[in-house]
Motif scaffolding. Structure first.
Motif, PDB file in Angstrom:
ATOM      1  N   MET A 152       0.822  -1.205   0.000  1.00  0.00           N
ATOM      2  CA  MET A 152       0.000   0.000   0.000  1.00  0.00           C
ATOM      3  C   MET A 152       0.864   1.265   0.000  1.00  0.00           C
ATOM      4  O   MET A 152       1.899   1.325   0.666  1.00  0.00           O
ATOM      5  CB  MET A 152      -0.921   0.001   1.231  1.00  0.00           C
ATOM      6  N   THR A 153       0.434   2.245  -0.761  1.00  0.00           N
ATOM      7  CA  THR A 153       1.127   3.529  -0.797  1.00  0.00           C
ATOM      8  C   THR A 153       1.188   4.145   0.602  1.00  0.00           C
ATOM      9  O   THR A 153       0.233   4.067   1.359  1.00  0.00           O
ATOM     10  CB  THR A 153       0.397   4.486  -1.751  1.00  0.00           C
ATOM     11  N   SER A 154       2.307   4.733   0.925  1.00  0.00           N
ATOM     12  CA  SER A 154       2.542   5.396   2.216  1.00  0.00           C
ATOM     13  C   SER A 154       2.287   4.454   3.393  1.00  0.00           C
ATOM     14  O   SER A 154       1.737   4.861   4.409  1.00  0.00           O
ATOM     15  CB  SER A 154       1.666   6.655   2.349  1.00  0.00           C
ATOM     16  N   ILE A 155       2.687   3.189   3.240  1.00  0.00           N
ATOM     17  CA  ILE A 155       2.541   2.226   4.320  1.00  0.00           C
ATOM     18  C   ILE A 155       3.548   2.534   5.423  1.00  0.00           C
ATOM     19  O   ILE A 155       4.652   3.033   5.159  1.00  0.00           O
ATOM     20  CB  ILE A 155       2.739   0.781   3.795  1.00  0.00           C
ATOM     21  N   ASP A 156       3.190   2.274   6.642  1.00  0.00           N
ATOM     22  CA  ASP A 156       4.105   2.410   7.776  1.00  0.00           C
ATOM     23  C   ASP A 156       4.980   1.155   7.802  1.00  0.00           C
ATOM     24  O   ASP A 156       4.633   0.140   8.393  1.00  0.00           O
ATOM     25  CB  ASP A 156       3.312   2.559   9.083  1.00  0.00           C
ATOM     26  N   ALA A 157       6.127   1.231   7.135  1.00  0.00           N
ATOM     27  CA  ALA A 157       6.949   0.043   6.918  1.00  0.00           C
ATOM     28  C   ALA A 157       7.711  -0.334   8.184  1.00  0.00           C
ATOM     29  O   ALA A 157       8.462   0.471   8.738  1.00  0.00           O
ATOM     30  CB  ALA A 157       7.926   0.290   5.779  1.00  0.00           C
ATOM     31  N   ASP A 158       7.502  -1.563   8.630  1.00  0.00           N
ATOM     32  CA  ASP A 158       8.277  -2.099   9.741  1.00  0.00           C
ATOM     33  C   ASP A 158       9.235  -3.153   9.194  1.00  0.00           C
ATOM     34  O   ASP A 158       9.404  -3.291   7.978  1.00  0.00           O
ATOM     35  CB  ASP A 158       7.354  -2.673  10.816  1.00  0.00           C
ATOM     36  N   GLU A 159       9.864  -3.922  10.082  1.00  0.00           N
ATOM     37  CA  GLU A 159      10.853  -4.911   9.643  1.00  0.00           C
ATOM     38  C   GLU A 159      10.243  -5.963   8.734  1.00  0.00           C
ATOM     39  O   GLU A 159      10.879  -6.437   7.794  1.00  0.00           O
ATOM     40  CB  GLU A 159      11.492  -5.576  10.865  1.00  0.00           C
ATOM     41  N   ARG A 160       8.983  -6.352   9.007  1.00  0.00           N
ATOM     42  CA  ARG A 160       8.335  -7.377   8.194  1.00  0.00           C
ATOM     43  C   ARG A 160       8.090  -6.891   6.776  1.00  0.00           C
ATOM     44  O   ARG A 160       8.306  -7.627   5.797  1.00  0.00           O
ATOM     45  CB  ARG A 160       7.028  -7.807   8.852  1.00  0.00           C
ATOM     46  N   VAL A 161       7.636  -5.665   6.640  1.00  0.00           N
ATOM     47  CA  VAL A 161       7.394  -5.106   5.304  1.00  0.00           C
ATOM     48  C   VAL A 161       8.711  -4.986   4.546  1.00  0.00           C
ATOM     49  O   VAL A 161       8.797  -5.344   3.360  1.00  0.00           O
ATOM     50  CB  VAL A 161       6.693  -3.737   5.408  1.00  0.00           C
ATOM     51  N   ARG A 162       9.752  -4.505   5.207  1.00  0.00           N
ATOM     52  CA  ARG A 162      11.051  -4.363   4.534  1.00  0.00           C
ATOM     53  C   ARG A 162      11.605  -5.719   4.110  1.00  0.00           C
ATOM     54  O   ARG A 162      12.161  -5.861   3.017  1.00  0.00           O
ATOM     55  CB  ARG A 162      12.035  -3.637   5.460  1.00  0.00           C
ATOM     56  N   GLU A 163      11.439  -6.744   4.981  1.00  0.00           N
ATOM     57  CA  GLU A 163      11.901  -8.079   4.610  1.00  0.00           C
ATOM     58  C   GLU A 163      11.119  -8.627   3.424  1.00  0.00           C
ATOM     59  O   GLU A 163      11.694  -9.242   2.517  1.00  0.00           O
ATOM     60  CB  GLU A 163      11.772  -9.035   5.803  1.00  0.00           C
ATOM     61  N   ALA A 164       9.793  -8.411   3.426  1.00  0.00           N
ATOM     62  CA  ALA A 164       8.967  -8.892   2.316  1.00  0.00           C
ATOM     63  C   ALA A 164       9.387  -8.254   0.996  1.00  0.00           C
ATOM     64  O   ALA A 164       9.531  -8.944  -0.029  1.00  0.00           O
ATOM     65  CB  ALA A 164       7.497  -8.612   2.607  1.00  0.00           C
ATOM     66  N   VAL A 165       9.602  -6.954   1.003  1.00  0.00           N
ATOM     67  CA  VAL A 165      10.004  -6.249  -0.215  1.00  0.00           C
ATOM     68  C   VAL A 165      11.382  -6.713  -0.674  1.00  0.00           C
ATOM     69  O   VAL A 165      11.610  -6.955  -1.873  1.00  0.00           O
ATOM     70  CB  VAL A 165       9.983  -4.724   0.026  1.00  0.00           C
ATOM     71  N   HIS A 166      12.314  -6.854   0.272  1.00  0.00           N
ATOM     72  CA  HIS A 166      13.668  -7.285  -0.073  1.00  0.00           C
ATOM     73  C   HIS A 166      13.672  -8.702  -0.646  1.00  0.00           C
ATOM     74  O   HIS A 166      14.318  -8.978  -1.674  1.00  0.00           O
ATOM     75  CB  HIS A 166      14.553  -7.212   1.173  1.00  0.00           C
ATOM     76  N   THR A 167      12.936  -9.627   0.021  1.00  0.00           N
ATOM     77  CA  THR A 167      12.903 -11.024  -0.450  1.00  0.00           C
ATOM     78  C   THR A 167      12.227 -11.128  -1.809  1.00  0.00           C
ATOM     79  O   THR A 167      12.695 -11.862  -2.689  1.00  0.00           O
ATOM     80  CB  THR A 167      12.163 -11.906   0.571  1.00  0.00           C
TER      81      THR A 167
END
Length: 318
Positions: A99-114
């Motif tokens: 989602m646009t302007s999501i409050d990215a935490d460690e889980r979101v960053r890991e999902a995007v990176h993976t």
């Protein structure tokens, strides 16, 4: 003046010649009629059972909120933890929606990176689009699109097993509706040298993201076939020389006494319902696992793992 009915305060008399008196219009009769059967307790808003049913319905929605699958097409894994778990387990995926302007935490960053490392498309979308994918709105700003699983044909599954160097070892599932049990069975079949899994086309768990994740990647290596009619497929496999062995606590032979070195199809029923009547009648033998203590039965996937491990041991020794 006598006889003057128009004077003030005069009371006009009514009689039969002037028409009938005003009646109830049937209101009294309708008031005496019955009002039908008493509603069920679950339908009465003031009853405790009504409140319990509503609570269970809300709980069911909560359990299903992390996965949504349309009748035909891809499945969407919803929520930050489920998405990360699927990516860690190498569940096949075609797109990651963030989602646009999501409050990215460690889980979101890991999902995007993976997802980026695996070449999965990463799409930034607005909340309305994510809400359309998830009617209950419980997506936490992220969703993973998983493609529909491609099942093998039962005939091809048996043919490939017969062509392998080892005697065929297949597992069929009957009345298994939990995808976690399916995934666990797939993992055990792969671990102990089995050639594939057969599931019914209806009233059975399918290969969803949950089954993928529970199988620890084995679903990518092991063929899984769907049978329009499980009983008929088992009969055809028996004609091809396979021994059909059902698992049940009240079996006619124990695992200690059974020879699983030949072409074998192990049929696993659910912990509650067990084997259905027609499937049980199709089995050449019904096998039970010897147990000590007060445990009446094993979980379906655990029972399958125990039997497959013993058959694998017998084959190594033969």
């Amino acid at each position: 003046m006598a006889g003057n009915s128009k004077r003030k305060g005069a009371v006009r008399k009514t009689g039969s010649k002037k028409g009938q008196a005003v009646g109830s219009g049937g209101q009294r009769r309708r008031g005496l009629e019955g009002r039908g059967a008493t509603p069920k307790a679950e339908e009465r808003v003031y009853h405790a059972k009504y409140k319990k049913a509503k609570a269970e319905a809300r709980s069911s929605v909560g359990r299903q909120r992390s996965h949504r699958k349309s009748e035909d097409g891809p499945e969407y894994v919803l929520g930050r933890n489920p998405v990360v778990e699927c990516l860690r387990a190498d569940v096949p995926a075609t797109a990651l929606y963030v989602m646009t302007s999501i409050d990215a935490d460690e889980r979101v960053r890991e999902a995007v990176h993976t997802a980026g490392d695996r070449g999965i498309s990463i799409l930034e979308v607005g909340r309305p689009e994510l809400d359309r994918m998830t009617p209950n709105g419980m997506h936490q700003g992220i969703a993973l699109q998983v493609p529909e699983y491609r099942y093998a044909h039962p005939d091809d599954l048996l043919a490939d097993a017969l062509a392998s160097p080892e005697p065929p070892l297949l597992v069929a599932l009957d009345n298994i509706t939990d995808p976690r049990n399916l995934g666990a069975v797939v993992r055990s079949v792969a671990a102990f040298g089995g050639h594939g899994v057969l599931i019914p086309q209806r009233r059975s768990a399918g290969v969803t993201a949950v089954a993928w994740r529970t199988s620890a990647g084995a679903a990518a290596r092991l063929p899984i076939a769907q049978a329009p009619n499980l009983t008929r497929t088992l009969v055809d496999w028996a004609k091809s020389g396979a021994q059909i062995v059902g698992l049940d606590a009240g079996g006619d032979v124990t695992l200690d006494d059974y020879d699983g070195t030949g072409p074998t199809v192990v049929v696993v029923g659910s912990e509650g319902k067990g084997l259905s009547r027609l499937v049980r009648e199709t089995c050449d033998s019904v096998l039970s696992v010897p147990m000590s203590g007060d445990v009446e039965s094993l979980n379906a996937s655990v029972a399958a793992g125990v039997v497959l491990a013993e058959f694998a041991r017998q084959r190594r020794m033969s």
